[in-house]
Design a protein around this motif. Sequence first.
Motif, PDB file in Angstrom:
ATOM      1  N   THR A  40      58.396  95.177  68.039  1.00  0.00           N
ATOM      2  CA  THR A  40      57.486  94.323  68.681  1.00  0.00           C
ATOM      3  C   THR A  40      56.529  93.570  67.624  1.00  0.00           C
ATOM      4  O   THR A  40      56.004  92.621  67.598  1.00  0.00           O
ATOM      5  CB  THR A  40      56.660  94.557  69.971  1.00  0.00           C
ATOM      6  N   TRP A  44      59.947  91.079  65.895  1.00  0.00           N
ATOM      7  CA  TRP A  44      59.763  90.064  66.969  1.00  0.00           C
ATOM      8  C   TRP A  44      58.946  88.889  66.388  1.00  0.00           C
ATOM      9  O   TRP A  44      59.572  87.778  66.643  1.00  0.00           O
ATOM     10  CB  TRP A  44      58.932  90.614  68.063  1.00  0.00           C
ATOM     11  N   PRO A  45      57.849  89.046  65.645  1.00  0.00           N
ATOM     12  CA  PRO A  45      57.162  87.751  65.062  1.00  0.00           C
ATOM     13  C   PRO A  45      58.318  87.030  64.060  1.00  0.00           C
ATOM     14  O   PRO A  45      58.315  85.569  63.906  1.00  0.00           O
ATOM     15  CB  PRO A  45      56.077  88.185  64.262  1.00  0.00           C
ATOM     16  N   VAL A  47      61.673  87.080  64.424  1.00  0.00           N
ATOM     17  CA  VAL A  47      62.503  86.559  65.208  1.00  0.00           C
ATOM     18  C   VAL A  47      62.098  85.375  65.904  1.00  0.00           C
ATOM     19  O   VAL A  47      62.725  84.065  66.045  1.00  0.00           O
ATOM     20  CB  VAL A  47      62.874  87.654  66.151  1.00  0.00           C
ATOM     21  N   ARG A  48      60.655  85.391  66.401  1.00  0.00           N
ATOM     22  CA  ARG A  48      60.074  84.125  66.928  1.00  0.00           C
ATOM     23  C   ARG A  48      60.076  82.912  65.843  1.00  0.00           C
ATOM     24  O   ARG A  48      60.199  81.719  66.425  1.00  0.00           O
ATOM     25  CB  ARG A  48      58.810  84.724  67.576  1.00  0.00           C
ATOM     26  N   ALA A  49      59.863  83.161  64.637  1.00  0.00           N
ATOM     27  CA  ALA A  49      59.734  82.241  63.723  1.00  0.00           C
ATOM     28  C   ALA A  49      61.035  81.595  63.304  1.00  0.00           C
ATOM     29  O   ALA A  49      60.861  80.296  62.492  1.00  0.00           O
ATOM     30  CB  ALA A  49      58.948  82.594  62.407  1.00  0.00           C
ATOM     31  N   PRO A  51      63.430  80.073  65.162  1.00  0.00           N
ATOM     32  CA  PRO A  51      63.543  78.485  65.269  1.00  0.00           C
ATOM     33  C   PRO A  51      62.509  77.534  64.587  1.00  0.00           C
ATOM     34  O   PRO A  51      63.123  76.290  64.210  1.00  0.00           O
ATOM     35  CB  PRO A  51      63.059  78.662  66.895  1.00  0.00           C
ATOM     36  N   ALA A  52      61.126  77.868  64.333  1.00  0.00           N
ATOM     37  CA  ALA A  52      60.385  77.238  63.583  1.00  0.00           C
ATOM     38  C   ALA A  52      60.949  76.796  62.246  1.00  0.00           C
ATOM     39  O   ALA A  52      60.998  75.472  61.579  1.00  0.00           O
ATOM     40  CB  ALA A  52      58.815  77.360  63.666  1.00  0.00           C
TER      41      ALA A  52
END
Length: 155
Positions: A40, A44-45, A47-49, A51-52
Amino acid sequence: MGGGTPPQWLVDFLAAVGLDDIAAGVVAIVGGVVAVWLFTKRVWPVVRAIPAAVVTFARGVVTTAQVLESVKDLPAFIERTDARIGEIHHEVHFNNGSSVKDAAIRTERAVGELTATAQRLEEGVAGLYKRVDELAEVDDRLWATVDPEDEEADG
């Protein structure tokens, strides 16, 4: 389920489990918690980035395609521009009489000659006016010497 004896399956399980098994279980649980925490906080940051980053990459690809599309006609544009510049160069430099520059020089010379002629005519006309004025004065003097009665006898 009164209060006294634990169920048999629990007794069997605890009898079969040794201290090594308990330590391994605790390590596995702590390791799992640490893995979840690290995931986390660190993974996770990222993985979240993704798409951007994909959107940014896609925009870059589209922009590159647009630039390539606009540049594809550049060689033809350069060729046309070079030809036009050559035509303009031909017209603004001397080339034995057929250029715009040669025509402008001829026009300037002709205007200069016309200006000189106009100036001479103005001076000549001014001289004529002066001469007419002088003749008018002489005429007035002559008329002043004529006797009006002699004029009636001639008339």
